[in-house]
Design an enzyme around this catalytic site. Structure first.
Site, mmCIF file in Angstrom:
data_model
loop_
_atom_site.group_PDB
_atom_site.id
_atom_site.type_symbol
_atom_site.label_atom_id
_atom_site.label_comp_id
_atom_site.label_asym_id
_atom_site.label_seq_id
_atom_site.Cartn_x
_atom_site.Cartn_y
_atom_site.Cartn_z
ATOM 1 N N THR A 1 -18.105 37.030 -29.922
ATOM 2 C CA THR A 1 -19.637 36.493 -29.336
ATOM 3 C C THR A 1 -20.244 35.856 -29.658
ATOM 4 O O THR A 1 -21.010 36.335 -30.346
ATOM 5 C CB THR A 1 -19.459 37.386 -28.016
ATOM 6 N N HIS A 2 -21.369 35.149 -29.092
ATOM 7 C CA HIS A 2 -22.404 33.728 -29.269
ATOM 8 C C HIS A 2 -21.974 33.668 -30.921
ATOM 9 O O HIS A 2 -23.330 33.225 -31.805
ATOM 10 C CB HIS A 2 -23.481 34.615 -29.563
ATOM 11 N N ASN B 1 -9.066 17.392 -44.718
ATOM 12 C CA ASN B 1 -10.119 17.520 -43.460
ATOM 13 C C ASN B 1 -8.921 17.615 -41.836
ATOM 14 O O ASN B 1 -7.691 17.151 -41.957
ATOM 15 C CB ASN B 1 -10.476 15.878 -43.547
ATOM 16 N N SER C 1 -10.161 12.205 -47.584
ATOM 17 C CA SER C 1 -11.729 10.913 -47.330
ATOM 18 C C SER C 1 -11.182 9.852 -48.236
ATOM 19 O O SER C 1 -10.488 10.215 -49.006
ATOM 20 C CB SER C 1 -13.056 11.720 -47.610
ATOM 21 N N LYS D 1 -10.660 16.056 -50.832
ATOM 22 C CA LYS D 1 -11.096 16.859 -49.142
ATOM 23 C C LYS D 1 -9.851 16.690 -48.794
ATOM 24 O O LYS D 1 -8.858 15.698 -48.291
ATOM 25 C CB LYS D 1 -11.956 15.329 -48.291
ATOM 26 N N LYS E 1 -5.013 3.539 -11.049
ATOM 27 C CA LYS E 1 -3.904 3.509 -12.030
ATOM 28 C C LYS E 1 -3.983 4.503 -13.740
ATOM 29 O O LYS E 1 -3.361 5.432 -14.575
ATOM 30 C CB LYS E 1 -3.597 1.974 -11.076
ATOM 31 N N GLN F 1 -6.863 0.055 -7.176
ATOM 32 C CA GLN F 1 -6.470 0.262 -8.279
ATOM 33 C C GLN F 1 -6.735 0.433 -9.757
ATOM 34 O O GLN F 1 -6.076 0.747 -10.420
ATOM 35 C CB GLN F 1 -6.391 -1.953 -7.813
ATOM 36 N N TYR G 1 -6.974 1.780 2.837
ATOM 37 C CA TYR G 1 -6.525 1.054 1.974
ATOM 38 C C TYR G 1 -7.840 0.524 1.358
ATOM 39 O O TYR G 1 -8.468 -0.792 1.986
ATOM 40 C CB TYR G 1 -5.275 0.596 1.368
ATOM 41 N N ASN H 1 0.747 -0.760 -0.396
ATOM 42 C CA ASN H 1 0.089 0.286 -0.401
ATOM 43 C C ASN H 1 0.571 1.123 -0.047
ATOM 44 O O ASN H 1 0.530 2.038 -0.415
ATOM 45 C CB ASN H 1 -1.337 -0.113 1.163
HETATM 46 N N1 ARG Z 1 -2.183 -2.849 -7.801
HETATM 47 C C1 ARG Z 1 -2.254 -2.453 -6.137
HETATM 48 C C2 ARG Z 1 -2.985 -0.784 -6.184
HETATM 49 O O1 ARG Z 1 -2.685 -0.452 -7.455
HETATM 50 C C3 ARG Z 1 -1.065 -2.761 -4.979
HETATM 51 C C4 ARG Z 1 -1.698 -2.325 -3.513
HETATM 52 C C5 ARG Z 1 -1.837 -3.809 -3.407
HETATM 53 N N2 ARG Z 1 -2.397 -3.988 -1.894
HETATM 54 C C6 ARG Z 1 -3.553 -4.440 -1.636
HETATM 55 N N3 ARG Z 1 -3.429 -4.535 -0.092
HETATM 56 N N4 ARG Z 1 -3.880 -5.830 -1.970
HETATM 57 O O2 ARG Z 1 -3.625 -0.913 -5.622
#
Ligand code: ARG
Length: 403
Positions: free
Chosen positions: A156-157, A288, A280, A286, A328, A325, A320, A111
């Site tokens: 404007t507009h 584009n 096109s 065209k 990401k 996850q 957590y 974590n």
């Molecule tokens: N892949 C996990 C994430 O992005 C990593 C952390 C995992 N931690 C856990 N307690 N399972 O959050």
């Protein structure tokens, strides 16, 4: 081998493994060098507090350097069975160093590992966005130098309003970019705090870890002292970063919309370089502006990713949760999209030509109505009266031509 396996009989159902890992092992590829840096700092700290010998520390640091080098050459794949980069790295350390490898996870959790690796990556990514914003600004400045004196109607507009110019138009986006650079700086300042040592989110008992030491090695401005605050920042900081990305994209969206309109046959204010236009498959004539349409659309993509992160983090109690996850991929896509759009817009601006004669011909009389009213004000006529006088003159002329 998963870090959480305790022995025989706790094999994960492949369906559940595929579901819980998702594409995290692929996304984590970009975090490998950052996790290696954080693990190196962690090993040095463990040695300083007496948990590791100098030899163990050196072996770990050397192997982590090798892993980073392998990753640099795309030779450190993370398997689905590894779950994430943290597991893949620890497995590699154990494979290479045996018992010494088994010590690296002392006083930490995935974590705080993921928080730390992400934060190091984010600082780099924001630094890159700043550079790309500067390049974009330089291209805007070049447009001003090349053709700043060309007049443009201001709208404007979507109706002709007042006189503007290429310098005013391009300069407005340059000012916008300067503001975005300041916002990037603020965001870097906010996230520049080390979560390492917050472990699962409640700190490390007994061992007396030195969080300031790892923060210093990693170049963080400060330690996130309260370990629960480190977890609280997951998703929140990522949403703030995508907030900046969306702010950058907001201007690019508008710039693209302007140029799409200016580039129509009806307007004809600008000419796009052949190299940025597409054709096109059916209509041979065209040329584009797909590139501008996608620039415009990608604002919505980044906005969606920002919303996704804010939504994923909502309603969770402190601490957590695996839900996080999924922030990401949204973070990476939001940053990558913004970076690629900044590169593309710089290329488009580099080949942009305003059609001076068309722009001048578009500077029709009604654009100067406000100027006329102010000239009367300058001569002592109260503004509302001046406004009415000029309005009446335009009405008499059917709102066309010189009153
Ligand atoms: N892949 C996990 C994430 O992005 C990593 C952390 C995992 N931690 C856990 N307690 N399972 O959050």
């Amino acid at each position: 081998m998963k870090l959480w396996r305790k022995g025989e009989g706790d094999d994960l159902d492949p369906l559940i493994e595929a579901f819980t890992v998702g594409n995290d092992h692929l996304l984590d590829q970009r975090l490998v060098p950052y996790d290696c840096r954080a693990s190196t700092a962690h090993a040095k700290m463990l040695c300083k507090i007496g948990v590791l010998t100098d030899e163990a520390r050196d072996a770990l640091c050397r192997t982590l350097e090798q892993i980073a080098a392998l990753a640099d050459e795309d030779k450190f794949p993370i398997e689905q069975s590894d779950e994430d980069c943290h597991t893949a790295i620890e497995n590699h350390l154990i494979k290479e160093l045996g018992d010494v490898g088994k010590t690296i996870h002392t006083a930490r959790s995935r974590n705080d590992q993921v928080l730390t690796a992400l934060r190091l990556y984010e600082k780099d990514a924001l630094g890159e966005l700043k550079q790309l914003l500067e390049t974009y600004r330089t291209e805007l400045d070049d447009v001003v130098h090349r053709q700043g004196t060309v007049p443009l109607p201001g709208y404007t507009h979507t109706q002709r309003a007042m006189p503007a110019s290429v310098a005013m138009w391009a300069g407005s986006f340059a000012d916008g970019a300067a503001g975005d650079v300041r916002q990037v700086d603020h965001t870097i300042e906010m996230i520049d705090q080390s979560p390492l040592g917050s472990a699962a989110g409640f700190g490390v008992p007994v061992l007396g870890i030195d969080r300031q030491m790892t923060a210093d090695i990693l170049g963080f401005a400060q330690v996130m002292d309260n370990p629960m605050s480190a977890q609280l920042s997951r998703g929140k900081f990522e949403a703030a970063i995508l907030g900046v990305c969306a702010q950058i994209m907001y201007d690019l969206n508008k710039l693209a919309s302007d140029l799409i309109l200016f580039n129509t046959r009806e307007f004809g204010f600008v000419e796009l370089d052949e190299r940025v236009c597409t054709g096109s498959s059916i209509m041979p004539q065209k040329k584009n502006p797909d590139v501008l349409e996608l620039l415009r659309a990608k604002y919505h993509e980044v906005l969606g990713e920002e919303f996704k992160i804010k939504s994923l983090g909502g309603n969770l109690i402190s601490g957590y949760h695996r839900d996080l996850q999924l922030t990401k991929g949204a973070l990476f896509n939001g940053i990558d999209t913004t970076a690629s759009c900044l590169k593309v817009v710089a290329a488009v601006l580099g080949g942009l030509r305003f059609n001076e004669s068309t722009c001048r011909a578009a500077m029709t009389d009604e654009l100067y109505a406000t100027e006329r009213a102010y000239t009367l004000v300058d001569q002592g006529v109260p503004f509302r009266e001046a406004y009415q006088q000029v309005a009446a003159a335009y009405r008499d002329k059917g709102n066309k031509g010189n009153p």
